[in-house]
Design a protein around this motif. Sequence first.
Motif, PDB file in Angstrom:
ATOM      1  N   LYS A   1     -20.349 -26.969  67.173  1.00  0.00           N
ATOM      2  CA  LYS A   1     -21.555 -26.624  66.415  1.00  0.00           C
ATOM      3  C   LYS A   1     -22.096 -27.909  65.788  1.00  0.00           C
ATOM      4  O   LYS A   1     -21.831 -28.229  64.646  1.00  0.00           O
ATOM      5  CB  LYS A   1     -21.227 -25.576  65.353  1.00  0.00           C
ATOM      6  CG  LYS A   1     -20.760 -24.257  65.974  1.00  0.00           C
ATOM      7  CD  LYS A   1     -20.391 -23.216  64.929  1.00  0.00           C
ATOM      8  CE  LYS A   1     -19.927 -21.924  65.592  1.00  0.00           C
ATOM      9  NZ  LYS A   1     -19.529 -20.896  64.603  1.00  0.00           N
TER      10      LYS A   1
ATOM     11  N   TYR B   1     -20.956 -34.090  65.157  1.00  0.00           N
ATOM     12  CA  TYR B   1     -21.996 -33.313  64.481  1.00  0.00           C
ATOM     13  C   TYR B   1     -23.162 -34.221  64.110  1.00  0.00           C
ATOM     14  O   TYR B   1     -23.002 -35.409  63.869  1.00  0.00           O
ATOM     15  CB  TYR B   1     -21.447 -32.619  63.235  1.00  0.00           C
ATOM     16  CG  TYR B   1     -21.008 -33.557  62.115  1.00  0.00           C
ATOM     17  CD1 TYR B   1     -21.855 -33.827  61.038  1.00  0.00           C
ATOM     18  CD2 TYR B   1     -19.759 -34.174  62.145  1.00  0.00           C
ATOM     19  CE1 TYR B   1     -21.450 -34.685  60.021  1.00  0.00           C
ATOM     20  CE2 TYR B   1     -19.359 -35.025  61.130  1.00  0.00           C
ATOM     21  CZ  TYR B   1     -20.210 -35.282  60.067  1.00  0.00           C
ATOM     22  OH  TYR B   1     -19.827 -36.137  59.069  1.00  0.00           O
TER      23      TYR B   1
ATOM     24  N   ALA C   1     -21.905 -29.767  58.040  1.00  0.00           N
ATOM     25  CA  ALA C   1     -21.581 -28.346  58.145  1.00  0.00           C
ATOM     26  C   ALA C   1     -22.042 -27.553  56.940  1.00  0.00           C
ATOM     27  O   ALA C   1     -22.430 -26.380  57.058  1.00  0.00           O
ATOM     28  CB  ALA C   1     -20.077 -28.167  58.341  1.00  0.00           C
TER      29      ALA C   1
ATOM     30  N   ARG D   1     -21.802 -23.933  58.734  1.00  0.00           N
ATOM     31  CA  ARG D   1     -21.158 -23.862  60.044  1.00  0.00           C
ATOM     32  C   ARG D   1     -19.668 -24.154  59.916  1.00  0.00           C
ATOM     33  O   ARG D   1     -19.234 -24.823  58.982  1.00  0.00           O
ATOM     34  CB  ARG D   1     -21.778 -24.908  60.989  1.00  0.00           C
ATOM     35  CG  ARG D   1     -23.113 -24.491  61.588  1.00  0.00           C
ATOM     36  CD  ARG D   1     -23.737 -25.656  62.338  1.00  0.00           C
ATOM     37  NE  ARG D   1     -24.146 -26.708  61.399  1.00  0.00           N
ATOM     38  CZ  ARG D   1     -23.961 -28.011  61.593  1.00  0.00           C
ATOM     39  NH1 ARG D   1     -23.339 -28.443  62.673  1.00  0.00           N
ATOM     40  NH2 ARG D   1     -24.372 -28.879  60.694  1.00  0.00           N
TER      41      ARG D   1
END
Length: 553
Positions: free
Chosen positions: A396, A447, A451, A456
């Motif tokens: 993600k 990433y 997050a 996430r």
Amino acid sequence: MRSGAKVAIVGGVFVVVASGVGYGGYNLWNGITGGSGGTTGMSGSDERKTGPVTSEEVTSTARDFLAAWAAGEPDRASQLTNNPVDAGPALAGFREEAKVSAVTITPGAPTGSGTSVPFTVKATVTYEGVSKPWTYTSELTVVRGLTTGRALVDWKPTVVHPKLTSKTATIRTGGAKTGEIQAVDRKGRVLTAEKYPSLGPVLAQLRERYGSTAGGRPGVEVFVDPGVEGAPDTTLLTLAKGEPGRLETTIDADVQAAAEKAVARHGTASVVAVQPSTGAVRAVANSSPNGFNAAFEGKKMPGSTMKIVTAALLLEKGLVKADQAAECPPTAMYHGRTIGNLDGFSMNGATFGKSFARSCNTAFIKKIDDVKETEGDDSGLAREAREVFGIGLEWKTGIRSVDGSVPEATGGEAAAQYIGQGTVQMNPLNMASITATAKAGVFKQPYLVAADVDDRTFATAERKLPASVARQLRDMMRLTATASYGTAVGPMASVRGSDKGAKTGSAEVDGQATSDSWFTAFADDLAAAAYVEGAGHGATAAGPLVAQVLNAD
């Protein structure tokens, strides 16, 4: 009713001007074509023409089509194409959905083989009392109709606008679905598609995902709606600006600038840079002209760069050691598939570390049966990729990304996987992450946005590399980058890092005369991987690209 429509010759070029809505198209059409259809094949003659279209047919067909379109007559314009069913609604939508209130279309001289006609659209878009000029260029091609023999416009959505690349896409004008964003790099520097062209698709996805939560206010825009769930809109014109919300990314503007320059030297190339200690993406760049983010979403065989994962597997199982001898014959056979080394070289008696540095295919193939004995099946490589390097987990990153694939394979297909061929699928993001894992000894999911921005959960690998395996893996990559016999020594000689390692790769693609060039490397706390389509050996094209990116940190 429209306020008027005029046809004129301006500077020797045919120009159609129309404004307003509700057009008297029949009279305008007859006024332009003389009511006979001219050379477009509408005269009623039963004679069916054959052969290539003539220059006169190209000119008259393009003229009549653009005249009908500019006059707001989509039905008539669509009949001058080879696909009226699709062309009619698309041309109607240009007025109705894009809110075009006036338009001038100026054809240019035919190009190429003489059947393509570029043209310039100068329109006025009006929405809720706000009007703004809109200018762009496009192109049409005239072909002979297969059944009628008429000269017709070869219909593609890109005729209306070059950004309409699919049948589902439409141009609309209205309030933007999401607020604008001001994306900034890790030091707060603003990132724009104008300054960093490769970030255009990335910024569009970031806006789609975070525009409604970043604190911005939507504006009024002309945009391409892709008509596909989850795909971002593409802004073509801003009528009224919104208020952008600030979004912090992990990009480093200096590294990104170097990546942009590096990929620009190649027709189809991609590169990603990742920080091994954190997984933060420092740069992502592509030279592909279609806007596809192949660096994050591509699926290609990575060639011998995959040997990083294979070597980790062999080291973990105790089947090799970097400083101990390993077989490296010219060829090796496994389940009927013969695999050889580049130019048939051999190095019997050389260490496994040297075999890695010189990219000896057979040194890896010779160990497959031993892996099968320790694992009980042929799936050891797939498990190593997933459990240690995070390949195949759900990454993600903050935008769309593909996290690689090493399917379970048997027999000759398993052998191909060991050297990055066959069913292995990777992209530069995956290979940069694999290199970062080798450098850090533990997988850190890459990433682009932190997050905690949207809560996430990052993917985590099942286990990290044993310390001795990580050390040997790094040592072998260092040999590849610095030893006289290392395949990566040329490009890496210019890299300034005090601790640097690399792996080259070339992937042989069916039907492609020259292999794809791959290269992945680390320098201190930065890892980068690049792919260049059809460019040959990894050190030739992808290597200098990676070196340029690593030197920007």
